[in-house]
Design an enzyme around this catalytic site. Structure first.
Site, PDB file in Angstrom:
ATOM      1  N   ASP A  28       0.694  -1.215  -0.250  1.00  0.00           N
ATOM      2  CA  ASP A  28       0.050   0.094  -0.343  1.00  0.00           C
ATOM      3  C   ASP A  28       1.374   1.498  -0.107  1.00  0.00           C
ATOM      4  OD1 ASP A  28      -2.492  -1.932   0.398  1.00  0.00           O
ATOM      5  OD2 ASP A  28      -2.267  -1.298   2.361  1.00  0.00           O
ATOM      6  N   LYS A  33       1.241   3.066  -8.596  1.00  0.00           N
ATOM      7  CA  LYS A  33       0.961   4.633  -9.728  1.00  0.00           C
ATOM      8  C   LYS A  33       2.722   4.782  -9.883  1.00  0.00           C
ATOM      9  CE  LYS A  33       2.522   9.941  -8.970  1.00  0.00           C
ATOM     10  NZ  LYS A  33       2.769  10.940  -7.691  1.00  0.00           N
ATOM     11  N   GLY A  63      -4.337  -4.237  -4.466  1.00  0.00           N
ATOM     12  CA  GLY A  63      -5.695  -2.848  -4.873  1.00  0.00           C
ATOM     13  C   GLY A  63      -4.800  -2.195  -4.773  1.00  0.00           C
ATOM     14  N   HIS A  64      -4.724  -1.201  -5.680  1.00  0.00           N
ATOM     15  CA  HIS A  64      -4.475   0.442  -5.459  1.00  0.00           C
ATOM     16  C   HIS A  64      -5.671   0.973  -6.339  1.00  0.00           C
ATOM     17  CE1 HIS A  64      -1.634  -2.178  -8.282  1.00  0.00           C
ATOM     18  NE2 HIS A  64      -2.389  -1.323  -8.876  1.00  0.00           N
ATOM     19  N   THR A 157      -6.804 -11.026   3.355  1.00  0.00           N
ATOM     20  CA  THR A 157      -7.421 -10.140   2.685  1.00  0.00           C
ATOM     21  C   THR A 157      -9.208 -10.782   2.263  1.00  0.00           C
ATOM     22  OG1 THR A 157      -6.396 -10.919   0.225  1.00  0.00           O
ATOM     23  CG2 THR A 157      -6.131  -8.400   1.750  1.00  0.00           C
ATOM     24  N   THR A 326     -10.282  -3.478   1.114  1.00  0.00           N
ATOM     25  CA  THR A 326     -11.095  -4.684   1.980  1.00  0.00           C
ATOM     26  C   THR A 326     -11.842  -3.277   2.924  1.00  0.00           C
ATOM     27  OG1 THR A 326      -8.888  -4.169   3.404  1.00  0.00           O
ATOM     28  CG2 THR A 326      -9.820  -6.282   2.437  1.00  0.00           C
ATOM     29  N   ASP A 358       3.388  14.330   0.296  1.00  0.00           N
ATOM     30  CA  ASP A 358       2.007  15.817   0.797  1.00  0.00           C
ATOM     31  C   ASP A 358       2.022  15.570   1.983  1.00  0.00           C
ATOM     32  OD1 ASP A 358       1.095  13.904  -1.018  1.00  0.00           O
ATOM     33  OD2 ASP A 358       0.267  15.449  -1.378  1.00  0.00           O
TER      34      ASP A 358
HETATM   35  P1  IMP Z   1      -3.367 -12.542   2.675  1.00  0.00           P
HETATM   36  O1  IMP Z   1      -2.506 -12.271   1.147  1.00  0.00           O
HETATM   37  O2  IMP Z   1      -4.890 -12.233   1.650  1.00  0.00           O
HETATM   38  O3  IMP Z   1      -3.032 -13.943   2.058  1.00  0.00           O
HETATM   39  O4  IMP Z   1      -3.283 -11.888   3.480  1.00  0.00           O
HETATM   40  C1  IMP Z   1      -2.121 -12.522   4.439  1.00  0.00           C
HETATM   41  C2  IMP Z   1      -1.318 -10.547   5.123  1.00  0.00           C
HETATM   42  O5  IMP Z   1      -0.430  -9.946   3.674  1.00  0.00           O
HETATM   43  C3  IMP Z   1      -2.542  -9.740   5.854  1.00  0.00           C
HETATM   44  O6  IMP Z   1      -1.993  -9.413   6.809  1.00  0.00           O
HETATM   45  C4  IMP Z   1      -2.780  -9.173   4.248  1.00  0.00           C
HETATM   46  O7  IMP Z   1      -3.043  -8.250   4.790  1.00  0.00           O
HETATM   47  C5  IMP Z   1      -1.858  -8.118   3.882  1.00  0.00           C
HETATM   48  N1  IMP Z   1      -1.508  -8.272   3.057  1.00  0.00           N
HETATM   49  C6  IMP Z   1      -2.494  -8.750   1.213  1.00  0.00           C
HETATM   50  N2  IMP Z   1      -2.283  -8.224   0.417  1.00  0.00           N
HETATM   51  C7  IMP Z   1      -1.593  -7.176   1.064  1.00  0.00           C
HETATM   52  C8  IMP Z   1      -1.410  -5.651   0.188  1.00  0.00           C
HETATM   53  O8  IMP Z   1      -1.817  -5.533  -1.490  1.00  0.00           O
HETATM   54  N3  IMP Z   1      -1.575  -4.812   0.725  1.00  0.00           N
HETATM   55  C9  IMP Z   1      -0.943  -4.597   2.218  1.00  0.00           C
HETATM   56  N4  IMP Z   1      -1.292  -5.956   3.162  1.00  0.00           N
HETATM   57  C10 IMP Z   1      -1.697  -6.917   2.375  1.00  0.00           C
END
Ligand code: IMP
Length: 446
Positions: A28, A33, A63-64, A157, A326, A358
């Site tokens: 995240d 970007k 996701g973004h 997620t 999420t 910023d």
């Molecule tokens: P999973 O990848 O859905 O199995 O989640 C495992 C861990 O990775 C959890 O703590 C999620 O919140 C974190 N996580 C998975 N994908 C992302 C992402 O794209 N951004 C931030 N955290 C993520």
């Protein structure tokens, strides 16, 4: 027309090579970007042909939302992506790589229609034959496992990414090529898959339902499926450049991250090369992305520098720190230089990009945990003073001093001693809000 105008020096050393964009903390931090920016910059400013943009790992757990001011017709606007790498906004062919996992229901039901609606050329999106599929019964399995973990739940997620990788490792996952192959063999594979998942032991009705659902995606997947090695070869032979946008972040790496609170794939640049089907010789340049004024994590697990005061909320509001996938509020803390040092080593990055510079919540002082683990307070700057700056020299002095503190902590090996590693700073949400230190960005690191 390019936004960033500047005659560029020769980038012959990048011909046939790949630039990797990875995240230095827990995801995240704005890889989407940066990938969009890089695709635009390489094409329009450096003048190179970007042959392919690949997503090496992960799935729709990423996701973004990316703001794109360029493109044809109505392509201006904001785009939400999960699995498709963001080079697609610059009309670059994109690949869901062999080490990523694809949920066809989400991909065909949400992601592609959303892009198509906004005029994105979705015919430029390809999928590897070896990509594993997220099956309709997996989310239920993941949910049950999380429940069994109780207070030790990972906080996933809920996209069943873990179950898909688990079944891949068990050698009973379903790949795109299985779906495109013989129907009877596919049914047998689905039946075995369900038998091996103890939650559904022997349930043939579920197998039939999963099988039928899979078949409904077959024709649509067939026309997008490629052998990625052929595409990679073309990039090498033609001297084009490739971009890889990694999913998640270094702290979530399945081996090197904060296990067991991690994701199920490898999230560093070396892991990304292997998962994409590239070798270390293909790597031209690595970019590590982290936020500047504060850091975030979503989901459970350790976060040593997490704010315990209302500062967390101030940054959360300023930076709108809620998950794109999420909607969960992100945990906020201050940058940790020891962590960044380790992330630099694990990724072998050549450049660090600081994002959201910023979003200081207009704090007088910003906290940083330095490379020795001591907390330091450094003068902040106002959002208005740095917003939308694209010229390095125009950045406020306080921001430059802050960057110098980060820079001090980065591993300066002999090859890096005359090179500034932080050469990209994002100063706003839009593609052109990017301060580039042109003397250092994209210098040949070898
Ligand atoms: P999973 O990848 O859905 O199995 O989640 C495992 C861990 O990775 C959890 O703590 C999620 O919140 C974190 N996580 C998975 N994908 C992302 C992402 O794209 N951004 C931030 N955290 C993520």
């Amino acid at each position: 027309m390019p936004f960033f105008k500047k005659p560029y020096y020769n980038q012959y050393w990048l011909c046939g090579k790949w630039i990797f964009v990875a995240d230095g903390f827990f995801g995240d931090n704005g890889k989407g970007k940066i990938t969009n920016f890089l695709a635009h910059y390489l094409k329009e400013v450096v003048g190179m042909k970007v042959g392919l943009c690949v997503r090496p790992n992960g799935g729709a757990n990423a996701g973004h939302e990316v703001l794109n001011p360029f493109g044809r017709g109505n392509r201006e606007g904001s785009y939400i992506g999960h699995i498709t790498p963001m080079g697609i906004l610059q009309d670059i062919p994109c690949l869901i790589g062999p080490g990523a996992v694809l949920d066809p229901e989400h991909f065909f039901g949400t992601e592609l229609p959303r892009f198509a609606e906004k005029g994105v050329d979705i015919e430029k999106i390809f999928v590897s034959r070896n990509t594993h599929l997220v099956l309709p019964h997996y989310p239920m399995v993941e949910q049950m496992e999380e429940t069994l973990r109780g207070s030790g739940a990972v906080g996933t997620t809920k996209k069943a990414i873990g179950t898909t990788y688990e079944m891949r490792a068990k050698r009973s996952g379903i790949r795109v090529s299985d779906l495109l192959g013989d129907k009877n063999q596919l049914l047998e594979k689905v039946q075995l898959n369900i038998r091996l998942l103890k939650f559904f032991e022997g349930d043939d009705e579920i197998a039939q339902r999963v099988f039928q659902t899979l078949l409904s995606f077959k024709d649509r997947l067939r026309i997008m499926t490629v052998d990625e090695q052929e595409l990679y070869l073309r990039i090498r032979e033609r001297g084009e450049v490739g971009i890889a946008e990694m999913g998640q972040g270094t702290g979530l790496d399945n081996i090197h991250g904060s296990y067991p609170f991690v994701t199920s794939s490898l999230t560093t640049i070396p892991g990304g090369l292997a998962q994409a089907g590239l070798s270390h010789k293909d790597l031209g340049y690595g970019i590590l992305v982290v936020k500047g004024p504060y850091w975030t994590r979503v989901g459970n697990g350790p976060f040593k520098t997490e704010f315990t005061t209302e500062r967390a909320d101030e940054f959360r509001q300023a930076g709108h720190e809620y998950g794109t996938t999420t909607g969960r509020p992100r945990r906020c803390g201050y940058p940790d230089m020891k962590f960044l040092q380790q992330a630099m080593r694990l990724n072998g990055a050549d450049c660090v990009c600081l994002t959201k510079m910023d979003k200081t919540a207009d704090q007088e002082k910003l906290a940083i945990s330095d490379q020795f683990g001591c907390v330091r307070f450094i003068d902040g700057w106002k959002e208005a003073d740095i917003s939308q700056k694209s010229n390095w020299k125009d950045m406020p002095e306080a921001a430059k001093k802050y960057i110098a503190v980060f820079e001090e902590a980065l591993p300066h090996s002999s090859e890096h001693c005359c090179r500034r590693l932080i050469s990209l700073v994002s100063t706003g949400p839009s593609l052109e809000d990017m301060a580039i230190d042109r003397e250092h960005f994209l210098l040949n690191p070898r």
